[in-house]
Design an enzyme around this catalytic site. Structure first.
Site, short mmCIF file in Angstrom:
data_model
loop_
_atom_site.label_atom_id
_atom_site.label_comp_id
_atom_site.label_asym_id
_atom_site.label_seq_id
_atom_site.Cartn_x
_atom_site.Cartn_y
_atom_site.Cartn_z
N GLN A 1 0.97 -1.19 5.32
CA GLN A 1 0.36 0.14 5.17
C GLN A 1 -0.65 0.36 6.29
O GLN A 1 -1.64 -0.38 6.41
CB GLN A 1 -0.36 0.30 3.82
CG GLN A 1 -0.73 1.77 3.60
CD GLN A 1 -1.68 2.01 2.45
OE1 GLN A 1 -2.75 1.41 2.39
NE2 GLN A 1 -1.30 2.88 1.54
N TYR B 1 -8.52 9.46 2.95
CA TYR B 1 -8.70 8.86 4.27
C TYR B 1 -8.28 9.85 5.37
O TYR B 1 -8.01 11.01 5.09
CB TYR B 1 -7.99 7.52 4.34
CG TYR B 1 -8.56 6.54 3.33
CD1 TYR B 1 -9.90 6.14 3.40
CD2 TYR B 1 -7.79 6.06 2.26
CE1 TYR B 1 -10.45 5.28 2.47
CE2 TYR B 1 -8.35 5.20 1.31
CZ TYR B 1 -9.67 4.82 1.41
OH TYR B 1 -10.23 3.99 0.48
N ARG C 1 2.58 7.69 2.24
CA ARG C 1 1.93 7.78 0.93
C ARG C 1 1.02 9.02 0.88
O ARG C 1 0.22 9.26 1.78
CB ARG C 1 1.09 6.54 0.64
CG ARG C 1 0.65 6.48 -0.83
CD ARG C 1 -0.10 5.23 -1.19
NE ARG C 1 0.18 4.86 -2.57
CZ ARG C 1 -0.64 4.17 -3.36
NH1 ARG C 1 -1.81 3.77 -2.90
NH2 ARG C 1 -0.31 3.88 -4.59
N ARG D 1 -2.43 -2.69 -10.53
CA ARG D 1 -3.29 -3.73 -11.11
C ARG D 1 -2.51 -4.83 -11.83
O ARG D 1 -2.89 -6.00 -11.74
CB ARG D 1 -4.31 -3.09 -12.05
CG ARG D 1 -5.32 -2.21 -11.31
CD ARG D 1 -6.33 -1.58 -12.25
NE ARG D 1 -7.16 -0.59 -11.57
CZ ARG D 1 -6.87 0.70 -11.50
NH1 ARG D 1 -5.76 1.16 -12.06
NH2 ARG D 1 -7.66 1.54 -10.86
#
Length: 366
Positions: A100, A186, A233, A323
């Site tokens: 990524q 971001y 993404r 998670r």
């Protein structure tokens, strides 16, 4: 219902063993100095290689792209060599892994970027956002982000070139492909979302203009390494790191159409995942499915049942389990057999060493 999860799927030239994705999760274990991936990271990812696809943690494309202490980069030869340890270990276990690629833009602090002022689409500070810095101890120190400066045209061209080189570096490091991080507030997200972008040039204003930087980065990377090795993404409905869009359905349906035209191999949509968050509207998921012909991945609060429903509906092709992968390295096996899941220790998520990274065991009947 579970059968769909364990069907193979074609992703570009890769045949993936199942529809389970390990999505990118920051763990801040890169070797210092130099922010290089290392042997314990190789062990961590190899333990989880039974995922159909691993997307490795966010990896900065340049020193300016770093948002948090101890995250790995992919712009130096040392970093490329570090990631080669990881990709070799995953491939030895029969896994597939994408890098990524990450530039945080304004979501940083001068202490993380060599004393420089952060850059963004506009000179707007992200409100109520903290990042962690190396404060000289093993515990990260959290500090407020600062106001960035607006990127010039030259800055934009420079960062596009950095993304292109990072994609080439990722392939040199043995990754099967790359995921462009255009989500979660971001840098690229700071251009896409209306409330973070106050530009008046061709990179601001209309949806088409706000998607221009995304398009230029994707075009540079696909030209360098091929469309079948580039995924993207997005996070249409999150407000992470203070980035919000006024018309997310329109903006992100347009993004899906753009990515379809550019031919990227997958779209990875991060859904809001806090406990009482609203579900992503089904109408939006249908609009994305209609607009984009590649592989669609959704991630956020998925369990086995919800993942099977998403796949059976045809709205998703793969599903990310974030998670649960931290404490369950053999997650696909546990899902397949209905074995119980182990809970992760939140205190060991960021920084530190092997503890909380590679010491979670596989499920045992005994």
């Amino acid at each position: 219902m579970k059968e769909t999860i364990f069907q193979t799927i074609q992703l570009g030239n890769l045949t993936l063993a199942n529809r389970i994705v390990m999505p990118p999760m920051t763990r801040s274990r890169a070797s210092q100095p130099g922010n290089a991936a290392n042997e314990i990271m190789a062990t961590y990812y190899a333990q989880r290689a039974s995922a159909g696809l691993i997307v490795a943690e966010g990896t900065q494309i340049s020193p300016m792209g770093q948002g948090y202490a101890w995250t790995p980069g992919i712009y130096s030869q040392e970093q490329i060599a570090g990631w080669k340890l990881v990709t070799d270990a995953v491939h030895e276990k029969g896994g597939a892994i994408f890098a990524q690629l990450w530039h945080v833009g304004r979501v940083t602090h001068p202490d993380n970027i060599g004393g420089e002022q952060p850059i963004s689409s506009s000179a707007l500070k992200a409100e109520n956002v903290k990042v962690f810095i190396d404060n000289g101890t093993d515990e990260p120190g959290f500090v407020d982000v600062v106001e960035p400066r607006a990127m010039s045209k030259e800055d934009i061209q420079h960062v596009v070139a950095e993304y292109r080189q990072a994609a080439l570096n990722a392939i040199e490091a043995g990754f099967d492909g790359i995921e462009l991080h255009a989500a979660n507030g971001y840098l690229i997200n700071q251009f896409i979302d209306s409330e973070a972008n106050h530009r008046t040039d061709e990179y601001g204003g209309s949806i088409e203009n706000r998607l221009r930087f995304l398009a230029e980065v994707v075009e540079a990377m696909t030209e360098a390494i091929g469309t079948n090795r580039v995924g993207v993404r997005l996070a249409p409905f999150t407000s992470l790191n203070g980035t919000v869009d006024k018309t997310p359905v329109e903006t992100y349906t347009a993004a899906a159409k753009l990515l379809n035209k550019l031919g990227v191999v997958y779209m990875h949509i991060a859904e809001v995942d806090w406990d009482d968050a609203p579900d992503t509207p089904t109408e939006f998921k249908q609009a994305v499915r209609d607009a984009y012909q590649g592989v669609i991945i959704y991630a956020g609060r998925y369990n086995t049942e919800k993942a099977a429903q998403a796949l059976d509906s045809g709205l998703a092709d793969m599903v990310g389990f974030g998670r649960p992968f931290i404490a369950n390295p053999d997650l696909p096996n546990r899902i397949q057999h209905g074995y119980p899941l182990t809970a992760h220790d939140p205190a060991t998520l960021f920084g530190g060493n092997e503890k909380g990274l590679v010491d979670y065991p596989e499920y045992s009947m005994s």
